[in-house]
Design an enzyme around this catalytic site. Structure first.
Site, short mmCIF file in Angstrom:
data_model
loop_
_atom_site.label_atom_id
_atom_site.label_comp_id
_atom_site.label_asym_id
_atom_site.label_seq_id
_atom_site.Cartn_x
_atom_site.Cartn_y
_atom_site.Cartn_z
N TYR A 1 58.54 129.99 67.12
CA TYR A 1 57.62 130.09 68.25
C TYR A 1 57.00 131.49 68.37
CZ TYR A 1 59.38 125.57 69.89
OH TYR A 1 59.71 124.24 70.00
N ASP B 1 65.09 124.46 71.72
CA ASP B 1 64.13 123.58 72.37
C ASP B 1 64.54 122.12 72.18
OD1 ASP B 1 61.95 122.70 73.75
OD2 ASP B 1 60.46 123.34 72.29
N ASP C 1 66.91 119.58 75.09
CA ASP C 1 66.36 118.30 75.56
C ASP C 1 67.29 117.14 75.22
OD1 ASP C 1 64.17 119.65 76.49
OD2 ASP C 1 62.69 118.40 75.49
N ASP D 1 71.77 119.54 62.27
CA ASP D 1 71.73 118.09 62.17
C ASP D 1 73.10 117.49 62.48
OD1 ASP D 1 72.16 119.61 59.90
OD2 ASP D 1 71.60 118.06 58.48
N LYS E 1 70.71 126.40 60.58
CA LYS E 1 70.40 125.68 59.34
C LYS E 1 70.41 126.69 58.20
CE LYS E 1 69.33 121.74 57.32
NZ LYS E 1 70.30 120.62 57.26
#
Length: 375
Positions: free
Chosen positions: A166, A270, A274, A246, A213
């Site tokens: 971002y 982000d 959620d 993941d 990751k």
């Protein structure tokens, strides 16, 4: 005492609705002391309010009504999204709005919508970058009396807020090929890691999980993990683990009780935050607060602006109200924060007044009044 009230008090005391500035600077400490002094007096505390777009003004009005009913002495400095781009910020947020937060050091923000693919700088990104709001803290916990798939969710996501994917650095390499840069720095990673571990220690949390990751992005996520591990060594009483994103998603859906505090870079935060909101009923029930240097705090509702129901008196103000509670705790107004939090929990648990997204038929006005009546 009702069962809902009992659980409400437990949530207030043990769960992470309290946001504390964790800056180690002397100025941050002085700000906290000053706020504690003024919160005990009759002097209204000045706070910036961004009602936002869509349903934002309606739910912001609910917050003001509940705060007034709870005798919270807040002087709101209201700022709205401009109709034209301010060249000083390159967004629809004006320079004056940013200066208001910097001056007041605390604020509350409703949902803000940024047109997709129009070349405008994201309103939320503008706030985070310009105000250096480096950590987004989002507690996710099961609400007593509101049934979801899980009954025992009690975790906190802490998201690095200023860089990563971002960073806003994109360009076209050649026609048909675009490139987006992921920026990870030691400074930002150490800062958010320090905040996460100090938050865990302050709130009696037992474990911090760094989400990554690094098996693919070895340099960027590798640096982030290196910083988290380095900070973890200063907190031997807190269990530290590293979880690939993941696998983290799968584990959260299978058994969210496996996690306590999760810290992660921007994009992962982000997504994961959620996902966690979905575990407890959705974004309409999830509070959030952004923490900056020297004690700045901007609490916010993280759901969308819902233009389809704007102006229809149907919106659920819970997320913004709970975010307001986080703001009050940051200001050391703990008595009023507990009072409002209990009223929200009891209203939802009672089930008589709920908005449509909670399975009820109440209007925003009716739901807000019910909360006020529970104060």
């Amino acid at each position: 005492m009702t069962m809902a009230a009992f659980f409400s008090r437990r949530l207030i005391g043990n769960r992470s609705s309290q946001i504390l500035g964790t800056s180690n600077s002397s100025s941050g400490a002085l700000i906290s002391v000053a706020r504690a002094f003024f919160s005990s007096s009759t002097t209204p505390i000045k706070a910036t309010l961004f009602p936002g777009d869509g349903i934002g003004p309606e739910i912001a009005e609910s917050v003001k009504q509940v705060f007034t009913a709870a005798d919270v002495s807040i002087d709101w400095d209201e700022h709205y999204v401009a109709t034209e781009i301010d060249p000083r910020t390159n967004s629809f947020l004006t320079w004056e709005s940013l200066q208001s937060v910097l001056k007041n050091r605390v604020g509350l923000k409703g949902p803000m919508a940024t047109p997709i693919g129009k070349g405008h700088r994201s309103l939320n990104l503008t706030l985070r970058k310009e105000l250096n709001l480096y950590a987004n803290v989002r507690p996710c916990y099961s609400l007593p009396g509101y049934k979801t798939r899980y009954d025992d969710v009690d975790l906190v996501t802490i998201r690095e807020n200023t860089e990563g994917e971002y960073s806003g650095l994109e360009h076209q390499v050649v026609k048909g090929v675009v490139e987006s840069l992921k920026i990870i720095t030691r400074t930002a990673s150490m800062r958010v890691a320090e905040y996460a571990f100090l938050y865990a220690k302050t709130h009696g949390r037992k474990k911090v999980s760094a989400i990554h990751k690094a098996n693919i992005m070895q340099k960027t996520d590798g640096l982030f993990l290196q910083c988290c591990k380095e900070v973890s060594e200063k907190y031997p009483e807190i269990y530290y683990e590293e979880v690939v994103i993941d696998n983290c998603c799968m584990m959260l859906v299978k058994n969210p009780a496996l996690f306590d505090v999760l810290v992660m870079p921007n994009l992962y935060g982000d997504i994961i935050s959620d996902l966690c909101a979905g575990l407890v009923g959705g974004l309409g029930l999830t509070p959030s607060c952004n923490i900056g240097e020297d004690g700045i705090a901007l609490a916010e509702a993280v759901h969308g602006s819902a233009p389809d129901i704007a102006g229809k008196n149907l919106a659920n103000p819970t997320a913004l109200l709970l975010s307001g509670v986080m703001m009050l705790r940051h200001l050391k107004l703990n008595k009023q924060a507990e009072q409002i939090h209990s009223a929200i929990i009891n209203t939802i648990a009672e089930g008589k007044y709920r908005t449509a997204d909670l399975g009820g038929t109440s209007t925003t006005t009716e739901f807000t009044k019910a909360i006020c009546d529970h104060l």
